[in-house]
Write a protein that holds these residues in place. Structure first.
Motif, PDB file in Angstrom:
ATOM      1  N   ALA A  46       0.824  -1.204   0.000  1.00 21.88           N
ATOM      2  CA  ALA A  46       0.000   0.000   0.000  1.00 21.88           C
ATOM      3  C   ALA A  46       0.861   1.258   0.000  1.00 21.88           C
ATOM      4  O   ALA A  46       0.579   2.231  -0.718  1.00 21.88           O
ATOM      5  N   GLN A  47       1.935   1.248   0.772  1.00 18.43           N
ATOM      6  CA  GLN A  47       2.810   2.418   0.849  1.00 18.43           C
ATOM      7  C   GLN A  47       3.658   2.586  -0.410  1.00 18.43           C
ATOM      8  O   GLN A  47       3.961   3.701  -0.813  1.00 18.43           O
ATOM      9  N   VAL A  48       4.038   1.463  -1.032  1.00 18.06           N
ATOM     10  CA  VAL A  48       4.921   1.522  -2.200  1.00 18.06           C
ATOM     11  C   VAL A  48       4.161   1.901  -3.468  1.00 18.06           C
ATOM     12  O   VAL A  48       4.632   2.725  -4.260  1.00 18.06           O
ATOM     13  N   PHE A  49       2.963   1.352  -3.663  1.00 15.31           N
ATOM     14  CA  PHE A  49       2.247   1.533  -4.927  1.00 15.31           C
ATOM     15  C   PHE A  49       1.001   2.411  -4.808  1.00 15.31           C
ATOM     16  O   PHE A  49       0.525   2.933  -5.818  1.00 15.31           O
ATOM     17  N   PHE A  50       0.459   2.535  -3.614  1.00 11.05           N
ATOM     18  CA  PHE A  50      -0.772   3.319  -3.441  1.00 11.05           C
ATOM     19  C   PHE A  50      -0.594   4.322  -2.293  1.00 11.05           C
ATOM     20  O   PHE A  50      -1.356   4.299  -1.315  1.00 11.05           O
ATOM     21  N   PRO A  51       0.384   5.197  -2.375  1.00 13.09           N
ATOM     22  CA  PRO A  51       0.624   6.146  -1.272  1.00 13.09           C
ATOM     23  C   PRO A  51      -0.541   7.112  -1.126  1.00 13.09           C
ATOM     24  O   PRO A  51      -1.136   7.552  -2.110  1.00 13.09           O
ATOM     25  N   SER A  52      -0.868   7.417   0.115  1.00  5.58           N
ATOM     26  CA  SER A  52      -1.957   8.349   0.399  1.00  5.58           C
ATOM     27  C   SER A  52      -1.736   8.934   1.785  1.00  5.58           C
ATOM     28  O   SER A  52      -1.173   8.292   2.671  1.00  5.58           O
ATOM     29  N   SER A  53      -2.205  10.157   1.964  1.00  6.30           N
ATOM     30  CA  SER A  53      -2.108  10.784   3.290  1.00  6.30           C
ATOM     31  C   SER A  53      -3.047  10.126   4.288  1.00  6.30           C
ATOM     32  O   SER A  53      -2.864  10.240   5.497  1.00  6.30           O
ATOM     33  N   ASP A  54      -4.065   9.411   3.780  1.00 12.26           N
ATOM     34  CA  ASP A  54      -5.019   8.709   4.628  1.00 12.26           C
ATOM     35  C   ASP A  54      -4.690   7.216   4.593  1.00 12.26           C
ATOM     36  O   ASP A  54      -4.857   6.562   3.567  1.00 12.26           O
ATOM     37  N   LEU A 109       9.241  -7.100  -9.732  1.00 13.93           N
ATOM     38  CA  LEU A 109      10.177  -6.199 -10.408  1.00 13.93           C
ATOM     39  C   LEU A 109       9.615  -4.809 -10.701  1.00 13.93           C
ATOM     40  O   LEU A 109      10.364  -3.925 -11.115  1.00 13.93           O
ATOM     41  N   THR A 110       8.330  -4.595 -10.524  1.00 12.78           N
ATOM     42  CA  THR A 110       7.740  -3.297 -10.843  1.00 12.78           C
ATOM     43  C   THR A 110       8.247  -2.214  -9.884  1.00 12.78           C
ATOM     44  O   THR A 110       8.129  -2.367  -8.659  1.00 12.78           O
ATOM     45  N   PRO A 111       8.810  -1.121 -10.394  1.00 15.84           N
ATOM     46  CA  PRO A 111       9.250  -0.011  -9.518  1.00 15.84           C
ATOM     47  C   PRO A 111       8.066   0.610  -8.791  1.00 15.84           C
ATOM     48  O   PRO A 111       6.912   0.489  -9.223  1.00 15.84           O
ATOM     49  N   GLY A 112       8.338   1.288  -7.692  1.00 15.50           N
ATOM     50  CA  GLY A 112       7.282   1.880  -6.895  1.00 15.50           C
ATOM     51  C   GLY A 112       6.711   3.152  -7.497  1.00 15.50           C
ATOM     52  O   GLY A 112       7.213   3.679  -8.498  1.00 15.50           O
ATOM     53  N   TYR A 113       5.660   3.661  -6.858  1.00 18.73           N
ATOM     54  CA  TYR A 113       4.991   4.874  -7.321  1.00 18.73           C
ATOM     55  C   TYR A 113       5.942   6.061  -7.332  1.00 18.73           C
ATOM     56  O   TYR A 113       5.886   6.907  -8.228  1.00 18.73           O
ATOM     57  N   ALA A 114       6.846   6.117  -6.374  1.00 13.16           N
ATOM     58  CA  ALA A 114       7.776   7.241  -6.296  1.00 13.16           C
ATOM     59  C   ALA A 114       8.737   7.274  -7.479  1.00 13.16           C
ATOM     60  O   ALA A 114       9.283   8.339  -7.805  1.00 13.16           O
ATOM     61  N   THR A 115       8.929   6.133  -8.150  1.00 11.07           N
ATOM     62  CA  THR A 115       9.882   6.043  -9.265  1.00 11.07           C
ATOM     63  C   THR A 115       9.220   6.274 -10.616  1.00 11.07           C
ATOM     64  O   THR A 115       9.706   7.059 -11.434  1.00 11.07           O
ATOM     65  N   ILE A 116       8.101   5.609 -10.874  1.00 12.64           N
ATOM     66  CA  ILE A 116       7.482   5.694 -12.213  1.00 12.64           C
ATOM     67  C   ILE A 116       6.055   6.231 -12.158  1.00 12.64           C
ATOM     68  O   ILE A 116       5.337   6.189 -13.167  1.00 12.64           O
ATOM     69  N   GLY A 117       5.624   6.704 -11.014  1.00 10.17           N
ATOM     70  CA  GLY A 117       4.314   7.336 -10.921  1.00 10.17           C
ATOM     71  C   GLY A 117       3.160   6.374 -11.099  1.00 10.17           C
ATOM     72  O   GLY A 117       3.207   5.229 -10.640  1.00 10.17           O
ATOM     73  N   VAL A 118       2.129   6.832 -11.804  1.00  2.17           N
ATOM     74  CA  VAL A 118       0.885   6.079 -11.913  1.00  2.17           C
ATOM     75  C   VAL A 118       1.066   4.771 -12.676  1.00  2.17           C
ATOM     76  O   VAL A 118       0.249   3.849 -12.560  1.00  2.17           O
ATOM     77  N   LEU A 119       2.149   4.632 -13.449  1.00  6.67           N
ATOM     78  CA  LEU A 119       2.396   3.383 -14.171  1.00  6.67           C
ATOM     79  C   LEU A 119       2.608   2.226 -13.200  1.00  6.67           C
ATOM     80  O   LEU A 119       2.294   1.070 -13.525  1.00  6.67           O
ATOM     81  N   ALA A 120       3.135   2.513 -12.012  1.00  8.55           N
ATOM     82  CA  ALA A 120       3.400   1.459 -11.029  1.00  8.55           C
ATOM     83  C   ALA A 120       2.122   0.729 -10.608  1.00  8.55           C
ATOM     84  O   ALA A 120       2.043  -0.508 -10.731  1.00  8.55           O
ATOM     85  N   PRO A 121       1.096   1.419 -10.121  1.00 13.30           N
ATOM     86  CA  PRO A 121      -0.129   0.687  -9.765  1.00 13.30           C
ATOM     87  C   PRO A 121      -0.799   0.041 -10.971  1.00 13.30           C
ATOM     88  O   PRO A 121      -1.444  -1.003 -10.834  1.00 13.30           O
ATOM     89  N   ILE A 122      -0.658   0.641 -12.152  1.00  8.25           N
ATOM     90  CA  ILE A 122      -1.242   0.039 -13.358  1.00  8.25           C
ATOM     91  C   ILE A 122      -0.608  -1.325 -13.636  1.00  8.25           C
ATOM     92  O   ILE A 122      -1.301  -2.301 -13.962  1.00  8.25           O
ATOM     93  N   LEU A 123       0.721  -1.413 -13.512  1.00 11.15           N
ATOM     94  CA  LEU A 123       1.408  -2.687 -13.746  1.00 11.15           C
ATOM     95  C   LEU A 123       1.022  -3.728 -12.688  1.00 11.15           C
ATOM     96  O   LEU A 123       0.873  -4.923 -13.002  1.00 11.15           O
ATOM     97  N   ILE A 124       0.851  -3.272 -11.444  1.00  6.16           N
ATOM     98  CA  ILE A 124       0.436  -4.203 -10.393  1.00  6.16           C
ATOM     99  C   ILE A 124      -0.970  -4.733 -10.690  1.00  6.16           C
ATOM    100  O   ILE A 124      -1.246  -5.928 -10.543  1.00  6.16           O
ATOM    101  N   ILE A 125      -1.839  -3.850 -11.127  1.00  8.59           N
ATOM    102  CA  ILE A 125      -3.199  -4.273 -11.485  1.00  8.59           C
ATOM    103  C   ILE A 125      -3.159  -5.257 -12.659  1.00  8.59           C
ATOM    104  O   ILE A 125      -3.881  -6.266 -12.661  1.00  8.59           O
ATOM    105  N   LEU A 126      -2.306  -4.983 -13.661  1.00  7.52           N
ATOM    106  CA  LEU A 126      -2.163  -5.895 -14.799  1.00  7.52           C
ATOM    107  C   LEU A 126      -1.696  -7.271 -14.327  1.00  7.52           C
ATOM    108  O   LEU A 126      -2.217  -8.307 -14.775  1.00  7.52           O
ATOM    109  N   ALA A 127      -0.711  -7.287 -13.424  1.00  3.79           N
ATOM    110  CA  ALA A 127      -0.221  -8.564 -12.912  1.00  3.79           C
ATOM    111  C   ALA A 127      -1.315  -9.324 -12.185  1.00  3.79           C
ATOM    112  O   ALA A 127      -1.461 -10.551 -12.344  1.00  3.79           O
ATOM    113  N   ARG A 128      -2.123  -8.607 -11.411  1.00  2.00           N
ATOM    114  CA  ARG A 128      -3.213  -9.266 -10.686  1.00  2.00           C
ATOM    115  C   ARG A 128      -4.274  -9.810 -11.639  1.00  2.00           C
ATOM    116  O   ARG A 128      -4.855 -10.864 -11.406  1.00  2.00           O
ATOM    117  N   ILE A 129      -4.521  -9.098 -12.729  1.00  2.00           N
ATOM    118  CA  ILE A 129      -5.481  -9.584 -13.724  1.00  2.00           C
ATOM    119  C   ILE A 129      -4.969 -10.861 -14.381  1.00  2.00           C
ATOM    120  O   ILE A 129      -5.714 -11.839 -14.566  1.00  2.00           O
TER     121      ILE A 129
END
Length: 431
Positions: A46-54, A109-129
C-alpha cells in the motif's frame, strides 16, 4: 507406458501417479503462495504503490487491487476449465503455471509509485489480472487431475493433497515475511526486501512446468473421452447440474472464509487494528500453516475411512462457534501468544473443512463437465467471500468501530453456507 495404454485409460505407474500429485501440488502451491505473500505484505505494498495521506484509503486501494484478480477469475476459470473438459487437464495446467510465474515476476520487479508514478499501480493491477485469468481454472483442473488419478477408496486423501499445497504455501509465505522482518530494517523491508518472496516464488515456475510437461493425462479422463455426446460443458453444467453447483457453493463458503479471513486478512488486521508487530503476525501464521500441513492429510484419510461430509460439517460448525470467543480472546489483550493460541486451535477445525472439500466437489460432477462445474462454483464463491473479504472487512471495521467484525462475518457466511445446502436439498433432482 505406451501411447496405446495411455489412450485406453489404463492405470498409471506409481512413478506417474507421484508425478501427477507433485505437479498439482506445485502449481496450486505457487498460486496460493503468491496470493498469500500479497496479502501478508499488503501494508507495505500500500505504501509503495498506493501512497496516500489517509492510511485507510491506501489500505482500501490495496484491498481493491487484491480483489481485482478475483473479478476476472470466473471468466478465466470458465474458459480454461471448459477447454480442460473438452481437450484434457494437462495442456491447461501446463500453460497456467507459466502465466502465474510471469505475473509473479512482474509484481516483484515493478518499480514503486515514487519512481514511475501512476504506471506502477497500473502494472500491479495488470499482474493481478493475469493471475486471475490463469488461476481461475487452477484449483478445478488440478483437483480433477488428483481425484482422477486416485486409487479406489482414496479420492478424499488425494484431493486433500490440493489443500496441503495451500497449507504449505501459507507456511512458506509467512516464513518469508517473518525472516525478512527479522533480518532487515523496516526501511530495507519497505525499500526492496518485500520483493524477495515474489522473485523466489517465480523460481518454482521452471520446475513446475518441467514436471507438468511430462505428466500423462488422467486415466479417468482418457477412459471417458469421446464416450458421450459432444456438448458445451458450461451449458451442460447450468442446464443439468444446478443443484450440484448450489451444493458446491455451500461447501466452498466455510473453507474460503477460513482461509481469506483467518489467515490472509487477520495478520494485517492485528497489525493495523490491534497494533501487533509484523513479526508476531507472520510467526503465528507460519505455525498455523505448519499445523494445517500436518492435519489436512490426516483428515483426508479420515474422510476415506468414515464420512467426508460429516468431517466437513463438524469442522464447519466448530470453526464458526470458535471464531467469536477466540477473536474476543485476542482483542481483549492483544499479544503474539494469544494470536498463536487462536490460530492453532482453529487449525484442526479448518483442516476438517479443507481436507474433504476437493473430493466432495469433484464427486458432484461427471468427468466431462467436472473441471467446468467446480470452476464455476469455486470462482464465484472465492470472488464473493474471498477476494472481496479484505476490502469488505476493512470498510466494515472502519465504519462500525467494532474489533469483532471478522467473527460476525464468519458467522454470517456460515449461515449462508447452511442456507445454500438446505435449498439444494429441497430443489427437485436433475438428471
Amino acid at each position: 507406458m505406451t501411447a496405446a495404454a495411455i489412450q485406453s485409460g489404463q492405470p498409471r505407474s506409481p512413478a506417474m501417479v507421484r508425478r501427477a500429485v507433485i505437479s498439482s501440488v506445485i502449481g496450486n502451491g505457487l498460486e496460493w503462495y503468491d496470493f498469500l505473500v500479497y496479502g501478508f505484505f499488503s501494508t507495505i505494498i500500500a505504501q509503495v504503490f498506493f501512497p496516500s495521506s489517509d492510511p485507510l484509503v491506501s489500505a482500501l486501494l490495496t484491498a481493491a487491487t487484491f480483489a481485482i484478480s478475483f473479478l476476472v477469475r470466473p471468466i478465466g476459470g470458465v474458459l480454461l476449465s471448459t477447454y480442460a473438459d473438452r481437450f484434457g487437464r494437462k495442456p491447461i495446467l501446463t500453460v497456467m503455471i507459466l502465466i502465474m510465474g510471469f505475473s509473479t515476476v512482474l509484481i516483484g520487479l515493478t518499480p514503486g509509485y515514487a519512481t514511475i508514478g501512476v504506471l506502477a499501480p497500473i502494472l500491479i493491477i495488470l499482474a493481478r489480472i493475469l493471475q486471475g485469468v490463469s488461476v481461475g481454472a487452477e484449483f478445478a483442473s488440478a483437483t480433477a487431475m488428483l481425484v482422477e488419478y486416485a486409487p479406489p477408496g482414496r479420492k478424499m486423501t488425494y484431493g486433500s493433497f490440493q489443500m496441503c499445497s495451500q497449507a504449505l504455501a501459507l507456511a512458506l509465505s509467512a516464513f518469508s515475511g517473518y525472516a525478512l522482518a527479522t533480518l532487515l530494517t523496516p526501511e530495507a523491508l519497505q525499500g526492496w526486501g518485500w520483493r524477495i518472496p515474489f522473485l523466489l516464488g517465480a523460481l518454482i515456475t521452471p520446475l513446475g512446468f518441467y514436471i507438468r510437461r511430462f505428466v500423462d493425462e488422467s486415466p479417468e479422463y482418457e477412459r471417458e473421452a469421446g464416450k458421450g455426446e459432444t456438448r458445451t460443458p458450461f451449458r451442460a453444467v447450468l442446464a443439468e447440474h444446478r443443484n450440484a453447483l448450489l451444493r458446491c457453493c455451500g461447501i466452498m463458503i466455510p473453507g474460503t472464509v477460513s482461509n481469506y479471513v483467518w489467515f490472509i486478512f487477520l495478520p494485517g488486521y492485528v497489525m493495523r487494528q490491534l497494533k501487533l508487530p509484523f513479526t508476531s503476525a507472520m510467526l503465528s501464521s507460519l505455525i498455523g500453516g505448519v499445523l494445517l500441513f500436518v492435519f489436512v492429510p490426516l483428515m483426508g484419510q479420515l474422510c476415506d475411512r468414515w464420512s467426508a461430509f460429516r468431517v466437513w460439517l463438524i469442522g464447519m460448525l466448530s470453526f464458526a462457534l470458535l471464531s467469536y470467543p477466540l477473536l474476543a480472546y485476542v482483542v481483549a489483550e492483544p499479544s503474539f501468544e494469544r494470536l498463536l493460541v487462536a490460530q492453532a486451535i482453529c487449525a484442526l477445525s479448518i483442516a476438517a473443512i479443507w481436507a474433504p472439500t476437493p473430493g466432495l466437489l469433484a464427486g458432484m460432477f461427471p468427468t466431462d463437465v467436472r473441471s467446468t462445474g467446480m470452476s464455476i462454483a469455486y470462482n464465484v464463491v472465492v470472488l464473493l467471500f474471498g477476494g472481496l473479504a479484505p476490502f469488505t472487512l476493512t470498510w466494515l471495521v472502519a465504519k462500525s468501530g467494532s474489533d469483532m467484525m471478522p467473527s460476525y462475518y464468519i458467522l454470517a457466511c456460515t449461515a449462508l453456507s447452511v442456507l445454500a445446502l438446505w435449498l439444494a436439498g429441497r430443489r427437485p433432482a436433475q438428471r
